[in-house]
Design an enzyme around this catalytic site. Structure first.
Site, short mmCIF file in Angstrom:
data_model
loop_
_atom_site.label_atom_id
_atom_site.label_comp_id
_atom_site.label_asym_id
_atom_site.label_seq_id
_atom_site.Cartn_x
_atom_site.Cartn_y
_atom_site.Cartn_z
CB SER A 36 -1.50 -3.23 3.53
OG SER A 36 -0.21 -3.06 4.02
CB CYS A 67 0.63 -3.57 -4.69
SG CYS A 67 2.25 -3.09 -4.12
NE ARG A 97 3.28 -4.63 6.01
CZ ARG A 97 3.16 -3.47 6.68
NH1 ARG A 97 2.27 -2.59 6.31
NH2 ARG A 97 3.91 -3.24 7.72
CB ILE A 125 4.94 0.76 -6.64
CG1 ILE A 125 4.92 1.06 -8.14
CG2 ILE A 125 5.13 2.05 -5.82
CD1 ILE A 125 3.73 1.89 -8.59
CG HIS A 161 0.76 -1.40 -8.95
ND1 HIS A 161 -0.31 -0.78 -8.32
CD2 HIS A 161 1.73 -1.50 -8.02
CE1 HIS A 161 0.02 -0.53 -7.07
NE2 HIS A 161 1.24 -0.95 -6.86
CD GLU A 163 -2.84 -0.62 -10.89
OE1 GLU A 163 -2.69 -1.85 -11.02
OE2 GLU A 163 -2.41 0.00 -9.90
N1 GLN Z 1 4.07 -1.09 0.66
C1 GLN Z 1 2.65 -1.01 0.59
C2 GLN Z 1 2.02 -1.84 1.70
O1 GLN Z 1 2.66 -2.60 2.33
C3 GLN Z 1 2.13 -1.48 -0.74
C4 GLN Z 1 2.56 -0.56 -1.83
C5 GLN Z 1 1.65 -0.57 -3.03
O2 GLN Z 1 0.49 -0.95 -2.93
N2 GLN Z 1 2.16 -0.11 -4.14
O3 GLN Z 1 0.86 -1.75 1.94
#
Ligand code: GLN
Length: 178
Positions: A36, A67, A97, A125, A161, A163
């Site tokens: 992010s 995510c 996060r 993830i 996710h 996808e």
């Molecule tokens: N941990 C990531 C974040 O905070 C996000 C991980 C992901 O998009 N799979 O941006």
């Protein structure tokens, strides 16, 4: 999304959004996973941040954030500063996060997704969780009592996710929001 159009023979196309003018051609945007902090910085630098914000205030864009994308839709991010992650603030949600910690950084789990007739397998993830939702938000799915999918108006925030599995129901749900 490309797979969705192909397999269901639905009319529509998928465009990559890299620069501001790319956004003029689309009715909907998917902000993908990743980091992010990096996505936010890239959006601001390219000027896309402002263009997306304008489309949000004109109410001419549906957005699905997966995510890291979910983080970028949030009005409040609890574990970092606005300098590090400049969020689009499209949804009245609070997000934390990397909320599942190190041992459980990545995993797969079935969820009950609101409106789906049978369980949905979600891939997480280093996923965020939605720690609070405002009055105008609808909670669509929870895992272990934590909110992992929510909708507000034409914005959809997902911790996971969609996808990465063959199940296209979340994509279909999003297309119906346009
Ligand atoms: N941990 C990531 C974040 O905070 C996000 C991980 C992901 O998009 N799979 O941006």
């Amino acid at each position: 999304m490309m797979r969705f159009f192909k397999e269901t023979k639905t009319k529509g196309s998928v465009n990559l959004i890299r620069q501001k003018p790319d956004l003029d051609k689309v009715d909907a945007l998917i902000i993908p996973g990743g980091e992010s902090t990096t996505i936010s910085r890239t959006l601001v630098r390219s000027g896309l941040f402002e263009t997306i914000r304008n489309r949000i205030s004109d109410d001419t864009l549906a957005i699905m954030g997966t995510c890291a994308g979910c983080v970028l839709l949030a009005k409040t991010i609890t574990d970092t500063t606005k300098e590090r992650v400049t969020s689009l603030e499209a949804m009245d949600i609070e997000v934390q996060r990397n909320a599942f910690g190190r041992q459980k950084e990545s995993f797969e789990h079935t969820l009950n997704f609101h409106g789906f007739s049978n369980p949905y397998t979600a891939v997480f993830i280093r996923a965020p969780v939605i720690t609070k939702v405002g009055r105008d938000c609808e909670v669509l799915a929870k895992f272990d009592k934590k909110i992992v999918a929510a909708r507000q108006h034409r914005f959809l925030a997902l911790s996971f996710h969609p996808e990465l599995t063959t199940d296209l129901r979340v994509h279909e749900y999003f297309l119906e929001m346009i």
